[in-house]
Design a protein around this motif. Structure first.
Motif, mmCIF file in Angstrom:
data_model
loop_
_atom_site.group_PDB
_atom_site.id
_atom_site.type_symbol
_atom_site.label_atom_id
_atom_site.label_comp_id
_atom_site.label_asym_id
_atom_site.label_seq_id
_atom_site.Cartn_x
_atom_site.Cartn_y
_atom_site.Cartn_z
ATOM 1 N N LEU A 163 -13.106 -6.578 -14.805
ATOM 2 C CA LEU A 163 -12.073 -6.531 -13.804
ATOM 3 C C LEU A 163 -10.763 -6.636 -14.482
ATOM 4 N N ALA A 164 -10.395 -7.612 -15.717
ATOM 5 C CA ALA A 164 -9.351 -7.870 -16.313
ATOM 6 C C ALA A 164 -8.857 -6.483 -16.902
ATOM 7 N N GLY A 165 -9.798 -5.571 -17.353
ATOM 8 C CA GLY A 165 -9.314 -4.194 -18.004
ATOM 9 C C GLY A 165 -8.703 -3.375 -17.003
ATOM 10 N N LEU A 166 -9.448 -3.333 -15.836
ATOM 11 C CA LEU A 166 -8.955 -2.490 -14.642
ATOM 12 C C LEU A 166 -7.521 -2.812 -14.104
ATOM 13 N N THR A 167 -7.304 -4.421 -13.842
ATOM 14 C CA THR A 167 -6.180 -4.906 -13.717
ATOM 15 C C THR A 167 -5.147 -4.728 -14.445
ATOM 16 N N ALA A 168 -5.352 -4.971 -15.859
ATOM 17 C CA ALA A 168 -4.405 -4.752 -16.868
ATOM 18 C C ALA A 168 -3.943 -3.286 -16.920
ATOM 19 N N GLU A 169 -4.646 -2.336 -16.481
ATOM 20 C CA GLU A 169 -4.279 -0.869 -16.664
ATOM 21 C C GLU A 169 -3.145 -0.961 -15.445
ATOM 22 N N THR A 170 -3.459 -1.184 -14.161
ATOM 23 C CA THR A 170 -2.317 -1.368 -13.281
ATOM 24 C C THR A 170 -1.133 -1.922 -13.343
ATOM 25 N N TYR B 207 0.904 -1.286 0.159
ATOM 26 C CA TYR B 207 -0.047 -0.001 0.244
ATOM 27 C C TYR B 207 0.756 1.328 -0.045
ATOM 28 N N GLY B 208 2.076 1.174 0.094
ATOM 29 C CA GLY B 208 3.108 2.424 0.283
ATOM 30 C C GLY B 208 2.677 3.330 1.603
ATOM 31 N N ASP B 209 2.888 4.511 1.540
ATOM 32 C CA ASP B 209 2.764 5.363 2.851
ATOM 33 C C ASP B 209 1.953 6.386 2.401
ATOM 34 N N LEU B 210 0.716 6.562 2.636
ATOM 35 C CA LEU B 210 -0.173 7.740 2.218
ATOM 36 C C LEU B 210 -0.649 8.463 3.285
ATOM 37 N N ARG B 211 -0.255 9.901 3.372
ATOM 38 C CA ARG B 211 -0.408 10.635 4.273
ATOM 39 C C ARG B 211 -1.232 11.850 3.736
ATOM 40 N N ILE B 212 -2.079 12.554 4.639
ATOM 41 C CA ILE B 212 -3.111 13.674 4.264
ATOM 42 C C ILE B 212 -3.290 14.463 5.243
ATOM 43 N N MET C 81 -11.986 -4.807 -6.683
ATOM 44 C CA MET C 81 -11.400 -3.642 -7.407
ATOM 45 C C MET C 81 -10.278 -3.098 -6.666
ATOM 46 N N SER C 82 -10.118 -3.498 -5.324
ATOM 47 C CA SER C 82 -9.031 -3.052 -4.694
ATOM 48 C C SER C 82 -7.870 -3.946 -4.952
ATOM 49 N N SER C 83 -8.099 -5.130 -5.322
ATOM 50 C CA SER C 83 -7.019 -5.978 -5.517
ATOM 51 C C SER C 83 -6.458 -5.511 -7.089
ATOM 52 N N ALA C 84 -7.379 -4.779 -8.041
ATOM 53 C CA ALA C 84 -6.850 -4.492 -9.082
ATOM 54 C C ALA C 84 -6.071 -3.088 -9.084
ATOM 55 N N GLN C 85 -5.712 -2.477 -7.954
ATOM 56 C CA GLN C 85 -4.938 -1.404 -7.618
ATOM 57 C C GLN C 85 -3.783 -2.159 -6.911
ATOM 58 N N PHE C 86 -3.998 -2.992 -6.089
ATOM 59 C CA PHE C 86 -2.813 -3.366 -5.156
ATOM 60 C C PHE C 86 -2.386 -4.903 -5.218
ATOM 61 N N ASP C 87 -3.187 -5.823 -5.630
ATOM 62 C CA ASP C 87 -2.736 -7.157 -5.125
ATOM 63 C C ASP C 87 -3.281 -8.038 -6.385
ATOM 64 N N VAL D 30 -11.974 2.174 -2.462
ATOM 65 C CA VAL D 30 -10.826 2.211 -2.790
ATOM 66 C C VAL D 30 -10.540 2.533 -4.439
ATOM 67 N N GLN D 31 -11.386 2.345 -5.232
ATOM 68 C CA GLN D 31 -11.333 2.345 -6.672
ATOM 69 C C GLN D 31 -11.797 3.828 -6.875
ATOM 70 N N ARG D 32 -12.598 4.286 -6.255
ATOM 71 C CA ARG D 32 -12.956 5.786 -6.402
ATOM 72 C C ARG D 32 -12.082 6.610 -5.690
ATOM 73 N N PHE D 33 -11.671 6.334 -4.618
ATOM 74 C CA PHE D 33 -10.506 7.266 -3.869
ATOM 75 C C PHE D 33 -9.403 7.304 -4.774
ATOM 76 N N VAL D 34 -8.619 6.206 -5.062
ATOM 77 C CA VAL D 34 -7.491 6.196 -5.698
ATOM 78 C C VAL D 34 -7.711 6.988 -7.023
#
Length: 574
Positions: free
Chosen positions: A199-206, A87-92, A146-152, A447-451
């Motif tokens: 889901l394959a399309g979203l995952t392929a982007e990342t 997840y890295g290090d997110l700070r707001i 969708m969270s996995s498409a971003q991180f896992d 997660v998807q909307r936020f990122v």
């Protein structure tokens, strides 16, 4: 486990580990290496006690091992470091709760997935807790992943394969066969049918198309079959695909808007990766043509103007009548920007989300301030996906504060989301319903909307490019060590005095094409643009995003280098 004794006297706390003997033995080893199902901790007044245990689910109790304390703690430490790297290090600044909540949501989504002993995906519960009925919730699994498409990547691949095997049945089965035995996989649930390819399309982007198509063993054949079905049932000009269900809830109208938006995205992904799906050029052109027709039909049939501007509707009927309001458990208009169908501030989506929380929506529960799950008995309540959709009601950064605060207000103490947080007509968030179970659907969708839309970072592996276009209601935020390709990126956003600045550092091993966008505050005038400290007025662009002004700069950035876009404005409001 942490036990906090905040009282003024010592306490004894009993901890029990309970297994189901009918389904397997539960072995537990505490951090001191003792295997027992229950123990008592003595916790002094005002002190904390920390206790760790390892669980092993086995049908033969003799197979349960008892690790020693050192190996158990090492395993916990490795797991924490692994997740931290993911997840890295997110700070707001001023929004630290939401930085933590993003990671918590990603974990809730991850914990909602089910896996067989060999690690393959076997579906999803409603959320991270077990459900009382032995069903796999296919649509929940799609949004959860969708969270996995971003991180896992590993979990995303497993989910894609599971959906490819199961989401397009050739005929209805079980109780649904009694509802309409003429249904096929497409007409039963258009969204489910499109989910694996989407889901394959979203995952392929990342992560890149090679990773997806070489590892998801069932995706190619499924995509080829879905393409034939979508072309075979191609709507007449001006028409849409019919669908009976979203998930277990019915699709509103003969033609459901959100489901057709997802079908449009699946058509787009099939055409984009046609060769990888084994689709020839002629069929790829046909898929693109159907997608174009579908987009036009959605705009013509599913958008109305009721005096306040053009707005999507929930669905339409064959006779031309529209379905008013917003079904609380519909999320594809929420994510239309992630699919590339509409911009994040598209007024058609914004107005639809705004109307969802007004009396114009027949499913709106004014007493609870939420959207009900399609009936009004005491079993259910207002449903959480509607609060995720409320994020789409914002037409500016400042407008995000209210829907974000709603999510924070209704998040449980452990950071989790419940499917039905409040009962009907109950506005008091201190008397939560905690209905149905934890909501992996909302965790993944958040997660998807936020990122993608709020923090605004979009990684494109195949083109080795990154877009950073923040649209957040906070003055400063940074995301360090966000994984990308074989390394990571650091991205940051700041408003400092009369400057708005976005920047990216390339920690990957490849040169990246970086697009930075800096939002210009409402009422301000651009006075100067600097790119890495140099005059950037000629190589940058000033753009209009549905009435929102942004400055854009695009550069190729080598490993270890930075790109900084600094925009001086007439004033920056506090």
């Amino acid at each position: 486990m942490v036990v906090d004794n905040s009282s003024d006297r010592d306490r004894d706390v009993s901890l029990a580990l309970i297994g189901d003997a009918t389904k397997g033995s539960l072995g537990a080893a505490w951090m001191d290496g003792v295997a027992e199902s229950q123990r008592t901790l003595s916790v002094p007044a005002g002190r904390l006690a920390v206790c760790a245990a390892e669980f092993a689910f086995e049908y033969q109790p003799e197979n349960v091992s008892t690790p020693d304390a050192e190996s158990l703690l090492e395993a916990v430490d490795r797991r924490i470091r692994c997740l931290s790297d993911r997840y890295g290090d997110l700070r707001i600044e001023g929004g630290g709760w939401f930085a933590d909540f993003l990671v918590r949501s990603a974990e809730l989504a991850r914990q909602s997935s089910l896996h067989a002993a060999d690690g393959s995906s076997i579906g999803s519960f409603w959320g991270s807790n077990a459900t009382p009925i032995p069903d796999v919730w296919t649509r929940d699994l799609f949004y959860t992943a969708m969270s996995s498409a971003q991180f896992d990547l590993d979990d995303a691949i497993g989910t894609i394969d599971f959906l490819a095997r199961t989401a397009l049945p050739r005929a209805p089965w079980g109780k649904e066969n009694e509802v309409d035995p003429r249904d096929d996989g497409l007409s039963h649930s258009l969204g489910n049918a499109a989910s694996a390819v989407a889901l394959a399309g979203l995952t392929a982007e990342t992560f890149g198309a090679d990773e997806v198509f070489t590892r998801a063993r069932h995706l190619r054949d499924h995509g080829d079959e879905l393409a034939w079905v979508l072309l075979g049932q191609r709507p007449a000009p001006g028409e849409l695909y019919p669908s009976h269900y979203i998930s277990d809830g019915p699709s509103r109208g003969d033609f459901h808007t959100g489901s057709n938006v997802l079908a449009w995205y699946a058509l787009t992904v099939l055409a984009r990766y046609a060769e990888r799906f084994g689709i020839d050029e002629s069929r790829a052109r046909d898929l693109s043509a159907v997608a174009a027709d579908l987009r036009e039909s959605l705009d013509r049939r599913c958008v109305v103007d009721e005096g306040t501007g053009r707005s999507f509707v929930e669905g339409v009927n064959r006779d031309g009548s529209v379905v008013a309001g917003h079904d609380g458990e519909e999320s594809d208009l929420t994510l239309a920007s992630s699919y590339g169908f509409a911009g994040r501030f598209d007024p058609r989506v914004v107005r639809h989300a705004q109307q969802a929380f007004t009396a114009a929506n027949p499913y709106y529960d004014e007493g609870a301030g939420g959207v009900t799950f399609w009936d009004w008995d005491d079993y259910n309540g207002v449903t959480f996906p509607a609060y995720i959709h409320k994020l789409a009601s914002a037409s500016s950064e400042a407008d995000l504060l209210s829907p974000l605060e709603d999510i924070r207000r209704l998040t449980d103490l452990d950071g989790s989301l419940w499917w039905w947080p409040l009962s009907h007509r109950n506005p008091d968030s201190s008397h939560v319903k905690r209905g149905l179970g934890k909501c992996g659907w909302c965790a993944g969708a958040f997660v998807q909307r936020f990122v993608h839309d709020i923090f605004g970072v979009r990684r494109h592996a195949d083109s080795k490019s990154v877009v950073f276009s923040p649209a957040m209601p906070w003055r400063s935020a940074r995301w360090d060590r966000l994984p990308f390709l074989t390394g990571s990126i650091d991205v940051a956003y700041d408003t400092i005095e009369h400057h708005v600045q976005t920047r990216l550092r390339n920690n990957a091993e490849s040169t990246l094409t970086v697009t930075l966008e800096a939002p210009v505050p409402v009422g301000c005038v651009v006075e100067d643009i600097r790119v890495n400290g140099e005059n950037g007025r000629y190589q940058s662009a000033i753009l209009d995003e549905f009435g929102r002004v942004v400055v854009r700069a695009v550069e190729d950035i080598e490993p270890g280098q930075d790109l900084v876009l600094d925009v001086r404005v007439s004033a920056v409001r506090n």
